[in-house]
Write a protein that holds these residues in place. Structure first.
Motif, PDB file in Angstrom:
ATOM      1  N   ALA A 324       0.833  -1.201   0.000  1.00 15.18           N
ATOM      2  CA  ALA A 324       0.000   0.000   0.000  1.00 15.18           C
ATOM      3  C   ALA A 324       0.867   1.250   0.000  1.00 15.18           C
ATOM      4  CB  ALA A 324      -0.915   0.017   1.221  1.00 15.18           C
ATOM      5  N   ASP A 325       0.531   2.191  -0.878  1.00 14.71           N
ATOM      6  CA  ASP A 325       1.171   3.509  -0.853  1.00 14.71           C
ATOM      7  C   ASP A 325       0.447   4.354   0.189  1.00 14.71           C
ATOM      8  OD1 ASP A 325       2.508   5.852  -1.403  1.00 14.71           O
ATOM      9  OD2 ASP A 325       1.309   6.344  -3.163  1.00 14.71           O
ATOM     10  N   VAL A 326       1.111   4.654   1.292  1.00 14.29           N
ATOM     11  CA  VAL A 326       0.517   5.434   2.382  1.00 14.29           C
ATOM     12  C   VAL A 326       1.271   6.754   2.465  1.00 14.29           C
ATOM     13  CG1 VAL A 326      -0.104   5.461   4.823  1.00 14.29           C
ATOM     14  CG2 VAL A 326      -0.064   3.286   3.574  1.00 14.29           C
ATOM     15  N   GLU A 327       0.760   7.755   1.759  1.00 12.50           N
ATOM     16  CA  GLU A 327       1.428   9.053   1.701  1.00 12.50           C
ATOM     17  C   GLU A 327       1.084   9.946   2.887  1.00 12.50           C
ATOM     18  OE1 GLU A 327       3.849  10.017  -0.345  1.00 12.50           O
ATOM     19  OE2 GLU A 327       3.748   7.986  -1.117  1.00 12.50           O
ATOM     20  N   ASN A 328      -0.010   9.634   3.565  1.00 14.05           N
ATOM     21  CA  ASN A 328      -0.377  10.395   4.759  1.00 14.05           C
ATOM     22  C   ASN A 328       0.453   9.875   5.923  1.00 14.05           C
ATOM     23  OD1 ASN A 328      -1.675  11.500   7.034  1.00 14.05           O
ATOM     24  ND2 ASN A 328      -3.586  11.700   5.889  1.00 14.05           N
ATOM     25  N   LEU A 329       1.412  10.677   6.384  1.00 12.56           N
ATOM     26  CA  LEU A 329       2.370  10.216   7.385  1.00 12.56           C
ATOM     27  C   LEU A 329       1.707   9.782   8.683  1.00 12.56           C
ATOM     28  CD1 LEU A 329       5.236  12.831   6.899  1.00 12.56           C
ATOM     29  CD2 LEU A 329       5.181  10.469   6.121  1.00 12.56           C
ATOM     30  N   GLN A 330       0.583  10.399   9.030  1.00 10.93           N
ATOM     31  CA  GLN A 330      -0.051  10.060  10.305  1.00 10.93           C
ATOM     32  C   GLN A 330      -0.707   8.683  10.268  1.00 10.93           C
ATOM     33  OE1 GLN A 330      -2.941  13.123  10.973  1.00 10.93           O
ATOM     34  NE2 GLN A 330      -4.429  12.280   9.537  1.00 10.93           N
ATOM     35  N   PHE A 331      -0.892   8.125   9.053  1.00 12.35           N
ATOM     36  CA  PHE A 331      -1.485   6.799   8.934  1.00 12.35           C
ATOM     37  C   PHE A 331      -0.443   5.682   8.919  1.00 12.35           C
ATOM     38  CE2 PHE A 331      -5.361   8.573   6.437  1.00 12.35           C
ATOM     39  CZ  PHE A 331      -5.898   9.035   7.633  1.00 12.35           C
ATOM     40  N   LEU A 332       0.835   6.042   8.752  1.00 14.43           N
ATOM     41  CA  LEU A 332       1.858   5.015   8.530  1.00 14.43           C
ATOM     42  C   LEU A 332       1.964   4.025   9.681  1.00 14.43           C
ATOM     43  CD1 LEU A 332       5.014   6.527   6.797  1.00 14.43           C
ATOM     44  CD2 LEU A 332       3.646   4.581   6.058  1.00 14.43           C
ATOM     45  N   SER A 333       2.050   4.522  10.895  1.00 15.44           N
ATOM     46  CA  SER A 333       2.228   3.641  12.037  1.00 15.44           C
ATOM     47  C   SER A 333       1.028   2.719  12.202  1.00 15.44           C
ATOM     48  CB  SER A 333       2.448   4.457  13.305  1.00 15.44           C
ATOM     49  OG  SER A 333       2.727   3.626  14.399  1.00 15.44           O
ATOM     50  N   GLN A 334      -0.193   3.272  12.049  1.00 18.20           N
ATOM     51  CA  GLN A 334      -1.397   2.451  12.168  1.00 18.20           C
ATOM     52  C   GLN A 334      -1.451   1.401  11.069  1.00 18.20           C
ATOM     53  OE1 GLN A 334      -1.203   5.693  12.424  1.00 18.20           O
ATOM     54  NE2 GLN A 334      -2.722   6.584  13.814  1.00 18.20           N
ATOM     55  N   ALA A 335      -1.042   1.810   9.854  1.00 15.18           N
ATOM     56  CA  ALA A 335      -1.082   0.875   8.723  1.00 15.18           C
ATOM     57  C   ALA A 335      -0.147  -0.300   8.941  1.00 15.18           C
ATOM     58  CB  ALA A 335      -0.723   1.612   7.433  1.00 15.18           C
ATOM     59  N   GLU A 336       1.019  -0.044   9.539  1.00 15.55           N
ATOM     60  CA  GLU A 336       1.981  -1.115   9.779  1.00 15.55           C
ATOM     61  C   GLU A 336       1.457  -2.144  10.762  1.00 15.55           C
ATOM     62  OE1 GLU A 336       5.522   0.855  10.989  1.00 15.55           O
ATOM     63  OE2 GLU A 336       6.193   1.253   8.938  1.00 15.55           O
ATOM     64  N   ASN A 337       0.507  -1.752  11.607  1.00 13.84           N
ATOM     65  CA  ASN A 337      -0.058  -2.683  12.582  1.00 13.84           C
ATOM     66  C   ASN A 337      -1.176  -3.536  12.000  1.00 13.84           C
ATOM     67  OD1 ASN A 337       1.607  -1.790  14.691  1.00 13.84           O
ATOM     68  ND2 ASN A 337       0.239  -0.095  15.167  1.00 13.84           N
ATOM     69  N   LEU A 338      -1.612  -3.210  10.788  1.00 13.98           N
ATOM     70  CA  LEU A 338      -2.685  -3.960  10.145  1.00 13.98           C
ATOM     71  C   LEU A 338      -2.109  -5.050   9.254  1.00 13.98           C
ATOM     72  CD1 LEU A 338      -4.910  -0.919   9.116  1.00 13.98           C
ATOM     73  CD2 LEU A 338      -5.293  -2.469  11.051  1.00 13.98           C
ATOM     74  N   ASN A 339      -2.967  -5.964   8.863  1.00 10.01           N
ATOM     75  CA  ASN A 339      -2.531  -7.076   8.015  1.00 10.01           C
ATOM     76  C   ASN A 339      -2.591  -6.664   6.547  1.00 10.01           C
ATOM     77  OD1 ASN A 339      -1.768  -9.646   7.173  1.00 10.01           O
ATOM     78  ND2 ASN A 339      -3.883 -10.383   7.138  1.00 10.01           N
ATOM     79  N   ILE A 340      -1.716  -5.718   6.174  1.00 13.61           N
ATOM     80  CA  ILE A 340      -1.742  -5.252   4.781  1.00 13.61           C
ATOM     81  C   ILE A 340      -0.384  -5.389   4.101  1.00 13.61           C
ATOM     82  CG2 ILE A 340      -3.620  -3.616   5.190  1.00 13.61           C
ATOM     83  CD1 ILE A 340      -1.464  -1.392   5.124  1.00 13.61           C
ATOM     84  N   GLY A 341       0.524  -6.147   4.700  1.00 14.79           N
ATOM     85  CA  GLY A 341       1.817  -6.348   4.049  1.00 14.79           C
ATOM     86  C   GLY A 341       2.708  -5.130   4.171  1.00 14.79           C
ATOM     87  N   THR A 342       3.291  -4.715   3.051  1.00 15.48           N
ATOM     88  CA  THR A 342       4.302  -3.652   3.047  1.00 15.48           C
ATOM     89  C   THR A 342       3.663  -2.296   2.766  1.00 15.48           C
ATOM     90  OG1 THR A 342       6.000  -5.197   2.297  1.00 15.48           O
ATOM     91  CG2 THR A 342       6.409  -2.861   1.898  1.00 15.48           C
ATOM     92  N   THR A 343       4.155  -1.263   3.440  1.00 14.84           N
ATOM     93  CA  THR A 343       3.736   0.103   3.143  1.00 14.84           C
ATOM     94  C   THR A 343       4.919   0.864   2.551  1.00 14.84           C
ATOM     95  OG1 THR A 343       4.315   0.863   5.368  1.00 14.84           O
ATOM     96  CG2 THR A 343       2.045   0.153   5.010  1.00 14.84           C
ATOM     97  N   ILE A 344       4.616   1.763   1.625  1.00 20.76           N
ATOM     98  CA  ILE A 344       5.647   2.636   1.064  1.00 20.76           C
ATOM     99  C   ILE A 344       5.185   4.078   1.171  1.00 20.76           C
ATOM    100  CG2 ILE A 344       6.552   0.900  -0.533  1.00 20.76           C
ATOM    101  CD1 ILE A 344       5.046   2.416  -2.768  1.00 20.76           C
ATOM    102  N   ASN A 345       6.127   4.983   1.226  1.00 20.96           N
ATOM    103  CA  ASN A 345       5.842   6.413   1.257  1.00 20.96           C
ATOM    104  C   ASN A 345       6.962   7.100   0.493  1.00 20.96           C
ATOM    105  OD1 ASN A 345       6.212   9.233   2.322  1.00 20.96           O
ATOM    106  ND2 ASN A 345       4.313   8.723   3.387  1.00 20.96           N
ATOM    107  N   LYS A 346       6.636   7.610  -0.686  1.00 22.25           N
ATOM    108  CA  LYS A 346       7.698   8.140  -1.553  1.00 22.25           C
ATOM    109  C   LYS A 346       8.350   9.380  -0.965  1.00 22.25           C
ATOM    110  CE  LYS A 346       4.717  10.826  -4.739  1.00 22.25           C
ATOM    111  NZ  LYS A 346       3.370  10.453  -4.217  1.00 22.25           N
ATOM    112  N   LYS A 347       7.641  10.103  -0.104  1.00 27.67           N
ATOM    113  CA  LYS A 347       8.252  11.284   0.511  1.00 27.67           C
ATOM    114  C   LYS A 347       9.333  10.876   1.511  1.00 27.67           C
ATOM    115  CE  LYS A 347       3.778  13.436  -0.044  1.00 27.67           C
ATOM    116  NZ  LYS A 347       2.451  13.576   0.580  1.00 27.67           N
TER     117      LYS A 347
END
Length: 444
Positions: A324-347
């Motif tokens: 998942a591309d998670v560009e909203n920085l405030q969502f990154l930590s929450q996203a990592e705790n979910l079962n969605i595999g890898t997160t990326i943020n180009k910024k």
């Protein structure tokens, strides 16, 4: 070292925060005073309100004495112009953020160098590389290679099928010292573990190891490596286009996008990919496109929320790897705790790349990875440093740090209690945020 950062957007702001802890002379330039006020009150740096393409503003921030000038506004042409002016005014090295792969062509890059742009940062290109790494090592959440691959930093999420779930580090079922558990991310906290710490289900565990023992780490974590051949992408974003252009010969790629006109453009640009007009958020559209037959699903739309939820849906269909591309920085930590595999943020990728470019010129310290509340650094050992006075087990090192690996000449090895650090070594250190300055004293 004097560094001027032009642009207080998410890339510039994150980079300024990283550099503000490195004892550098940092100036952040932007025309939006509100953005600067947020940074100025919380970090050890100077801000200046002015246009990034203004001769007067650049002279006011002393760009002529700058060792490094970094233009990372959202506007490519403004960044190039800004770097050209900064170079003419005396900046030693300039870096521009770009959004167009045309600038990466060698002969075009030579033109930019003549204009005064020394280096380019293309966030979409960095994201495409990160995705390719994630697909190649699809059982891991994070994969980083250090010292030309001699050391590997691997982050793995632990589930109930893992043999090490519920096990204390001192009781791990291993016979040899083939890896080092250097950090554990649990919920929103990062732990620098000791022998009495227990690995729990849903932890993300960071290992330092060497290439011969990768499979041992994978098996301990209860993971299976899957060969990725078929990839479905939701969203024909610039990241999706860059990934498809570069890796269409490696994967069978299908892109789903809801904009019919954009789909027609994608079909022209990417003739080797399957382009589908449809709403990837619609479960029926995913079913019609046989999502369960794909090895990987990537959600690369402009919406972080959509990408997170779509990856969760793909997991329910049984897709082995999701990104998942998670560009909203405030969502990154929450996203990592979910079962969605890898997160990326180009910024963050762009900031980290620039940060590494800077630190490559400083041989004493090089930082690889920054977690939510911890960081990984490589420190050079100076002659007569305190760290050399005894074996590691007898040093009484400060709380909140662990020595993971040591590089001596061309040889890389893991650190044990009996390791005796020597002057000239490079040591990979995990530490809690805010403690690196105290730890550096042991190496000088």
């Amino acid at each position: 070292m004097k560094i001027v950062i032009a642009g207080a957007g998410e890339v510039g702001s994150h980079l300024a925060k990283l550099l503000s802890t490195e004892d550098q002379d940092i100036i952040l330039l932007d025309s939006d005073q509100e953005k600067l006020d947020i940074i100025d009150s919380n970090y050890n740096l100077m801000t200046w309100c002015g246009s990034t393409s203004s001769f007067e503003a650049l002279r006011n921030v002393g760009v002529g004495e700058a060792d490094l000038y970094i233009a990372v506004t959202p506007y490519e042409t403004r960044n190039i112009t800004s770097c050209a002016i900064a170079k003419k005014l005396g900046a030693k090295k300039t870096v521009a953020r770009i959004d167009n792969s045309e600038f990466l062509i060698k002969e075009n890059g030579e033109v930019l160098k003549e204009l005064g742009v020394n280096a380019l940062i293309y966030p979409e290109n960095l994201a495409a590389d990160e995705i390719n790494i994630g697909l190649a090592h699809n059982w891991a959440r994070y994969w980083g290679e250090l010292h030309d691959g001699k050391l590997l930093l691997i982050g793995v999420k632990i589930y109930d099928q893992s043999p090490i779930a519920g096990v204390k580090l001192r009781d791990l079922p291993v016979k040899a010292h083939d890896f080092h558990v250097s950090a554990i991310k649990r919920n929103n906290e990062t732990i620098i573990p000791g022998g009495n710490d227990t690995i729990e289900i849903n932890d993300i565990v960071y290992f330092i190891t060497t290439p011969p023992f990768v499979n041992e780490v994978r098996e301990l974590c209860g993971k299976r490596k899957k060969v990725i051949k078929k990839v479905m992408i939701m969203g024909g974003s610039r990241i999706a286009m860059r990934f498809a252009k570069r890796f269409h010969d490696k994967y069978t790629i299908r892109i789903i996008d809801y904009d019919r006109e954009h789909c027609e453009e994608l079909a022209t640009m990417l003739p080797d990919c399957d382009i589908v007009h449809g709403d990837g958020r619609d479960i029926e559209v995913l079913r019609e496109n046989n999502i369960y037959l794909f090895d990987a699903f990537m959600a690369l739309t402009e919406s972080s929320e959509t990408n997170i939820l779509s990856c969760m849906t793909a997991k329910e269909f049984g897709v082995a790897k999701t990104i998942a591309d998670v560009e909203n920085l405030q969502f990154l930590s929450q996203a990592e705790n979910l079962n969605i595999g890898t997160t990326i943020n180009k910024k963050l990728l762009a900031s980290s790349k620039i940060f590494q470019m800077l630190l490559d010129s400083d041989k004493e310290t090089s930082k690889f990875l920054t977690l939510a509340d911890a960081e990984v650094a490589e420190l050079e050992v100076m002659p007569d440093a305190r760290i050399t006075k005894a074996p590691v087990k007898d040093l009484h090192l400060p709380f909140g740090m662990t020595l993971a690996a040591v590089v001596r000449g061309d040889e890389a090895s893991l650190v044990s209690g009996n390791t005796h650090i020597q002057a000239g070594d490079y040591v990979v250190v995990f530490s809690l945020s805010g403690t690196i300055n105290k730890i550096e004293k042991w190496f000088k």
